[in-house]
Design an enzyme around this catalytic site. Structure first.
Site: not given
Ligand code: GLA
Length: 380
Positions: A134, A208, A345
């Site tokens: 991420h 997210h 996601e």
């Protein structure tokens, strides 16, 4: 670092600054308001409230582009907050598993925190064992985005932009990223992503939010029914890195082509479920190209809420909240235990920079990256 710690309730009361295109006297008009939320890295952070005509309300902060709350009517019209999160900015600064955030520069994992682009190897900040997850140590979820408050708000929307400098977290190229959140009157939260770069780089932007359609903090998501419009998924190894294969879901617990409860097969003996500690995989969406198409549908019986996820992206990470452990105090004092929120996601496939056969995540100077994802709500 100065911080105010207002509660969501006091912010609602304080949300008096109405911006362009808003008319407080006419409840039918698209509305957007803002209230102070604190300060990070010397920059002002605000909490913006978007309201549509159909009973939905979204609160979004320009810190990390985080969706702090999302009110959605249930089948009897009662609004409920369907995303996990915190009441104060200080809680987001302390610890968050990416609650509601915009994730970048590269969402999901890059194996061994490195990749080669045009003959040059780049080393990234590892933040997930040997891998990068991420965006690295300080990804797009942990920076203050600039909010453009001058765009005329014909629909309740929030435009955010962030300039990620060359070398940030190890990524090459200055990247200009822009994200527009729009709350449409047909009860969808739409996210439009755009980006340009001055050097070749890799990019994978996602969102997210952890959803619980029965309401954040109301318990496990295992009885939520899920449909994933995907005949294949990308298997992972024990380090959660994609192997490079595209595997048919047929005959596996990954088959959600016909709606099934999230919990129906989550406990079966299966290597993929063991590696992911549950569902934490990327599905290869059935589509012909980059068209906006249905990726997933989730429904929850007691509230009657249904959420569809539409995207132009080729994949979706379905994560069943396997790392949630109830340690942090969430909104209204509620805690979020194991598997009490699920993420969908939308994305390019994990570790694409090291998997030449996957759709490319390379962005070059002169190109314009554009991507759209919409979370559409209804009831049944
Ligand atoms: C993603 C990852 C998970 C986990 C969560 C955040 O969904 O795939 O493994 O890191 O984010 O906790």
């Amino acid at each position: 670092m100065t911080q105010y710690m207002p509660t969501i309730a006091s912010l609602a009361a304080a949300a008096a600054i109405l911006l362009a295109g808003c008319s407080p006297s006419n409840p039918e008009s698209p509305r957007r308001s803002r209230a102070p939320f604190g300060k990070v890295d010397g920059k002002e952070v605000f909490l913006y409230t978007l309201r549509n005509k159909s009973g939905m309300e979204a609160r979004i902060t320009n810190y990390g582009g985080i969706v702090v709350s999302l009110l959605v009517p249930d089948r009897s019209g009662r609004p409920g907050d369907v995303v996990l999160g915190y009441d104060s900015l200080s809680s987001y600064l302390k610890a968050t598993p990416y609650f509601g955030a915009i994730v970048g520069r590269y969402g999901n994992r890059i194996g061994k925190a490195r990749f080669t682009l045009e003959g040059k190897e780049y080393t990234l900040n590892a933040n997930d064992g040997p891998n990068t997850l991420h965006g690295g140590l300080k990804g797009f979820d942990k920076v203050v985005w600039e909010a453009d408050e001058n765009t005329p708000a014909t629909q309740p929307s929030l435009s955010l932009s962030y300039l990620s400098r060359d070398g940030e977290e190890g990524y090459p190229g200055s990247l200009k990223a822009a994200v527009v959140y729009t709350l449409t009157d047909s009860n969808e939260l739409r996210i439009d992503y755009a980006a340009t770069t001055d050097k070749p780089t890799v990019l994978n932007l996602t969102h997210h939010s952890y959803f619980n359609l029965a309401g954040a903090g109301s318990g496990e998501i295992l009885s939520h029914e899920l449909m994933l419009n995907a005949d294949r998924f990308t298997p992972i190894d024990s380090g959660l890195i994609t192997t490079g294969e595209l595997k048919p879901v047929e005959g596996t617990p990954m088959d959600f082509r016909t709606p099934a409860a999230v919990g129906a097969r989550i406990g079966v003996t299966d290597d993929q479920l063991r590696f992911g500690r549950g569902y934490d995989h990327n599905w290869v969406l059935n589509k012909t190209g980059g068209e906006l198409s249905l990726a997933a549908r989730v429904s929850e019986k007691t509230s009657g809420r249904v959420m569809e996820v539409w995207t132009t992206e080729p994949g979706v990470q379905f994560y069943s909240g396997n790392f949630l452990n109830g340690t942090n105090i969430g909104k209204g004092g509620k805690t979020y235990a194991y598997r009490t929120g699920l993420c969908l996601e939308t994305q390019h496939f994990p570790d694409s920079p090291n998997k030449p056969a996957f759709p490319s995540t390379v962005l070059r100077p002169g190109e314009k990256f554009a991507s759209t994802t919409a979370y559409r709500f209804s009831t049944r």
